[in-house]
Write an enzyme that holds these catalytic residues in place. Structure first.
Site, short mmCIF file in Angstrom:
data_model
loop_
_atom_site.label_atom_id
_atom_site.label_comp_id
_atom_site.label_asym_id
_atom_site.label_seq_id
_atom_site.Cartn_x
_atom_site.Cartn_y
_atom_site.Cartn_z
N LYS A 171 0.82 -1.22 0.00
CA LYS A 171 0.00 0.00 0.00
C LYS A 171 0.85 1.27 0.00
CE LYS A 171 -4.18 -2.15 1.65
NZ LYS A 171 -3.77 -3.56 1.83
C1 LIG Z 1 -4.45 -4.68 1.35
C2 LIG Z 1 -3.69 -5.96 1.33
C3 LIG Z 1 -4.06 -7.02 0.47
C4 LIG Z 1 -5.30 -6.98 -0.39
O1 LIG Z 1 -5.19 -6.03 -1.44
P1 LIG Z 1 -6.50 -5.57 -2.24
O2 LIG Z 1 -6.04 -4.45 -3.11
O3 LIG Z 1 -7.46 -5.12 -1.19
O4 LIG Z 1 -7.01 -6.73 -2.99
C5 LIG Z 1 -3.26 -8.15 0.46
N1 LIG Z 1 -2.18 -8.26 1.25
C6 LIG Z 1 -1.79 -7.26 2.08
C7 LIG Z 1 -0.59 -7.45 2.94
C8 LIG Z 1 -2.52 -6.08 2.15
O5 LIG Z 1 -2.14 -5.10 2.99
#
Ligand SMILES: *Cc1c(COP(=O)(O)O)cnc(C)c1O
Length: 459
Positions: A110
């Site tokens: 993210k």
């Molecule tokens: C947010 C997240 C996901 C899922 O990603 P999406 O974009 O919501 O599908 C998977 N793994 C981790 C570690 C995350 O922080």
């Protein structure tokens, strides 16, 4: 001029900047580009991550920033990453690679989008002289990434609501230790759904929304999806695109990350398979197999960032699957409110053409972490292990790239239980447990939370 339209067809078309600042469309839909521009991966081999980012994203911006200005924002966004490649590829086995997306400041993918959104919002606000207040709810990773991205920015106040006692210690400390006065961690007495509901209440209180100039950065924000398209190009080109096709497997929760892969393919990156990997919260895998998109409650797992009831960004691909018919999408979302809906035969055919899928149980997740560690020495976080397990079921002659979405040290208990080693934090944040925490505890109550926001924001 690049314009963005709502998946429900009833909200005005917006510019990139407006779509980024708005988040959710006024008709409840999500913004998507009216036309996806073609960007050739030819000539991208050997470029830095930053230059790749510039070339991939530039056509979507509609001139909101100057070229040099945008290059400068990208450089700032990724300067704090702990790896020169930003998103390095590691080989796991024959034709199977891991794309490590966890070298950012909060150790999850993210950071790629949040760091850039922080820079873009600040640059735009500085020009207009405006301030905004961002309020978001988190079950962990989004909140810590947002705190890191927005701390110290001059025109933004950020409030992150997290469920008290229900995030991991590393996640909590990443939210409570930034010292800058414009970021605020709020521990709400309740669970994640309570925190998220209070954020929605704030957005629905239109007077409050205008008074504090509320903005959102949750995963439906188009600018976040766009920033994630970059690493698909970067990794694909490193393994031979456009001359050779690649496949990706993506640990999926809200469908934001894998939707970015779908956009990369629409832009012209030759992606053969795009595989959705779910944990035991498998609404997407079930939908592709059965044709029914049906809610089934949330079962807490050792890959908590994928513990979702429904995947918000799935609406964006449904919009395409239904021939960009906003009325049809609005009707489906109406049905979803009462439990679920059947996907039409035509739309299901398109979805099965575009995506493959698989699910990984809790036991399989732990076993995969242990087996990969024994075979390669690579310590996976539980989310990445879900990806690797599902990817292995889809290996073929095309190179497979599995997205590693978080650093194992972010989920030390689950990792230690599975592989017998407690993963250490990278040296640059080894003092996380020594830093002073700053957090405000709040009742799960709209009025108290609004009072807190009013009292804290700079005007
Ligand atoms: C947010 C997240 C996901 C899922 O990603 P999406 O974009 O919501 O599908 C998977 N793994 C981790 C570690 C995350 O922080």
């Amino acid at each position: 001029m690049m314009r963005y339209i709502s998946t429900r067809g009833q909200a005005p078309a917006l510019t990139f900047l407006e779509a980024m600042m708005t988040g959710l469309a006024r008709d409840g839909g999500l913004y998507v580009p009216e036309v996806v521009p073609h960007v050739s991966p030819a000539g991208m081999a050997g470029l830095s991550y930053e230059e790749t980012a510039f070339r991939v994203m530039w056509p979507f911006l509609g001139g909101v920033f100057g070229e040099d200005e945008f290059r400068g924002l990208i450089a700032k966004a990724y300067a704090g990453f702990g790896h020169a490649a930003r998103a390095p590829l590691v080989q796991l086995g024959p034709n199977h690679f891991l794309l490590e997306l966890f070298h950012g400041p909060t150790l999850a993918f993210k950071d790629f989008a949040m760091q850039l959104i922080g820079q873009m919002m600040q640059a735009a606000l500085a020009k207009s002289g405006k301030r905004i207040t961002i309020v978001g709810a988190t079950s962990g990773d989004t909140g810590s990434a947002a705190m890191e991205a927005f701390r110290g920015l001059a025109n933004v106040d950020l409030f992150i609501l997290y469920p008290h006692g229900r995030v991991s210690e590393v996640q909590r400390r990443q939210m409570t230790t930034p010292v800058e006065a414009n970021v605020h961690a709020i521990a709400v007495d309740g669970d994640f759904d309570d925190a998220q509901a209070r954020v929605k209440d704030m957005f629905n209180d239109l007077a409050f929304r205008d008074e504090v100039r509320l903005a959102g950065v949750n995963s439906i924000n188009w600018a976040r999806v766009l920033a994630q398209v970059v690493y698909y190009f970067y990794a694909g080109v490193a393994l031979g695109a456009p001359g050779r096709a690649v496949s990706f497997t993506v640990p999926t929760g809200n469908f934001g990350d894998i939707f970015a892969g779908y956009i990369a393919r629409s832009m012209g990156l030759p992606i053969e398979k795009l595989v959705i990997a779910t944990n035991q919260n498998d609404i997407l895998d079930r939908a592709l197999r059965t044709g029914r998109y049906q809610m089934d409650g949330v079962k807490p797992s050792i890959s908590p960032s994928m513990d979702i009831q429904v995947s918000s960004n799935f609406e964006r691909v449904l919009f395409d699957a239904y021939g960009r018919d906003g009325k049809a999408v609005a009707a489906l979302m109406g049905e979803l409110a009462s439990g679920g809906f059947a996907i039409s035969q035509g739309a299901l055919g398109m979805l099965r053409e575009a995506f493959a899928s698989g699910r990984c149980s809790e036991a399989e997740t732990s076993a995969k972490m242990a087996r990969v560690y024994a075979a390669t020495g690579e310590v996976l976080c539980p989310h990445s292990a879900v990806g690797v397990k599902v990817a292995e079921d889809h290996l073929g002659s095309t190179p497979m790239i599995t997205l590693a979405t978080a650093h194992p040290a972010k989920f030390p208990d689950a990792v230690e239980a599975a592989v017998g080693v407690r993963p250490a934090l990278p040296a640059r944040m080894a003092d996380l447990f020594a830093r002073k925490e700053r957090v405000t505890r709040s009742a799960n109550d709209l009025k108290s939370l609004q009072a807190l926001v009013r009292e804290r924001i700079a005007r």
